[in-house]
Enzyme design. Structure first.
Site, PDB file in Angstrom:
ATOM      1  N   HIS A  51       6.967  38.415  48.974  1.00 25.62           N
ATOM      2  CA  HIS A  51       6.515  39.804  48.969  1.00 25.62           C
ATOM      3  C   HIS A  51       7.644  40.688  48.456  1.00 25.62           C
ATOM      4  O   HIS A  51       8.783  40.220  48.304  1.00 25.62           O
ATOM      5  CB  HIS A  51       6.074  40.245  50.375  1.00 25.62           C
TER       6      HIS A  51
HETATM    7  C1  T46 Z   1      11.625  40.111  54.412  1.00 25.74           C
HETATM    8  C2  T46 Z   1      11.984  38.687  54.592  1.00 25.74           C
HETATM    9  C3  T46 Z   1      13.382  38.401  54.154  1.00 25.74           C
HETATM   10  C4  T46 Z   1       7.801  41.561  63.368  1.00 25.74           C
HETATM   11  O1  T46 Z   1       7.031  41.709  64.331  1.00 25.74           O
HETATM   12  N1  T46 Z   1       8.855  42.395  63.215  1.00 25.74           N
HETATM   13  C5  T46 Z   1       9.735  42.264  62.186  1.00 25.74           C
HETATM   14  O2  T46 Z   1      10.700  43.042  62.091  1.00 25.74           O
HETATM   15  C6  T46 Z   1       9.524  41.213  61.232  1.00 25.74           C
HETATM   16  C7  T46 Z   1      10.473  41.037  60.047  1.00 25.74           C
HETATM   17  C8  T46 Z   1       8.462  40.374  61.405  1.00 25.74           C
HETATM   18  N2  T46 Z   1       7.618  40.542  62.472  1.00 25.74           N
HETATM   19  C9  T46 Z   1       6.500  39.617  62.656  1.00 25.74           C
HETATM   20  C10 T46 Z   1       5.416  39.723  61.607  1.00 25.74           C
HETATM   21  C11 T46 Z   1       4.892  38.318  61.492  1.00 25.74           C
HETATM   22  O3  T46 Z   1       3.885  38.110  62.451  1.00 25.74           O
HETATM   23  O4  T46 Z   1       7.008  38.270  62.547  1.00 25.74           O
HETATM   24  C12 T46 Z   1       6.094  37.445  61.887  1.00 25.74           C
HETATM   25  C13 T46 Z   1       6.748  36.771  60.671  1.00 25.74           C
HETATM   26  O5  T46 Z   1       7.099  37.782  59.704  1.00 25.74           O
HETATM   27  P1  T46 Z   1       6.950  37.560  58.123  1.00 25.74           P
HETATM   28  O6  T46 Z   1       5.787  36.700  57.854  1.00 25.74           O
HETATM   29  O7  T46 Z   1       6.950  38.915  57.480  1.00 25.74           O
HETATM   30  O8  T46 Z   1       8.306  36.780  57.794  1.00 25.74           O
HETATM   31  P2  T46 Z   1       8.945  36.464  56.357  1.00 25.74           P
HETATM   32  O9  T46 Z   1      10.052  35.523  56.615  1.00 25.74           O
HETATM   33  O10 T46 Z   1       7.920  36.053  55.373  1.00 25.74           O
HETATM   34  O11 T46 Z   1       9.531  37.865  55.854  1.00 25.74           O
HETATM   35  C14 T46 Z   1      10.574  38.494  56.548  1.00 25.74           C
HETATM   36  C15 T46 Z   1      10.406  40.020  56.586  1.00 25.74           C
HETATM   37  O12 T46 Z   1       9.099  40.323  57.075  1.00 25.74           O
HETATM   38  C16 T46 Z   1      10.556  40.671  55.255  1.00 25.74           C
HETATM   39  O13 T46 Z   1      10.734  42.070  55.412  1.00 25.74           O
HETATM   40  O14 T46 Z   1      12.095  40.760  53.496  1.00 25.74           O
HETATM   41  O15 T46 Z   1      11.815  38.203  55.919  1.00 25.74           O
END
Ligand code: T46
Length: 141
Positions: A51
């Site tokens: 993303h």
């Molecule tokens: C990014 C990359 C490097 C939260 O509740 N709070 C938070 O601050 C974050 C980051 C995530 N979450 C929850 C949302 C999802 O249910 O944790 C779960 C996994 O998050 P996500 O699928 O967004 O994780 P990544 O590793 O794909 O992405 C993350 C960050 O979201 C994003 O900003 O730049 O790491």
């Protein structure tokens, strides 16, 4: 590094007890840290991220182990290896990112300039390209 991504290097305070790195807003990084999260226990074949963010800026540091981060600003793309606790990358807004090749012991620490908001995410690569192109055209005017 491609534009939109900068390498950051932190000072290490070391003595015979070991090492310590301190990161202060306004001194070591140029934004106020409003959120911290870390990613760990990730399988080697997993790809995370996929993303871009509309406004968010963040610094990623592999404080243990290693991983790769693919960064893409819409015209340039690069894969960066993060494998040292005193080095990281500053990712500006409108950069597509994918994290991959996680080592078993990888702990990826992320320092962010704003609170969590799903509204700030762009999950579709073509939409990201359109938004990044529009932003570039506006800057060129
Ligand atoms: C990014 C990359 C490097 C939260 O509740 N709070 C938070 O601050 C974050 C980051 C995530 N979450 C929850 C949302 C999802 O249910 O944790 C779960 C996994 O998050 P996500 O699928 O967004 O994780 P990544 O590793 O794909 O992405 C993350 C960050 O979201 C994003 O900003 O730049 O790491």
């Amino acid at each position: 590094m491609i534009s939109g991504v900068d390498e950051v290097v932190f000072s290490v305070h070391g003595d015979d007890r070991g090492k310590l790195i301190a990161i202060e807003s306004g001194k070591d990084i140029d934004f106020d840290i409003r959120r911290v999260y870390y990613i760990y226990d990730t399988g080697a074949d997993v790809i995370r991220g996929r993303h871009a963010h509309i406004d968010l800026r963040q610094i990623m540091i592999c404080v243990s182990g290693s991983c790769e981060v693919l960064v893409d600003n819409g015209t340039q793309r690069e894969t960066v290896l993060l494998n040292a606790p005193d080095r990281g990358i500053f990712i500006h807004a409108l950069v597509w990112r994918e994290m991959l090749s996680f080592s078993r012991d990888c702990v990826l620490l992320v320092l962010v300039d704003r609170l969590y908001s799903r509204e700030d995410y762009i999950f579709d690569y073509n939409e990201f390209r359109s938004v990044a192109d529009a932003e570039r055209n506006e800057e060129a005017l």
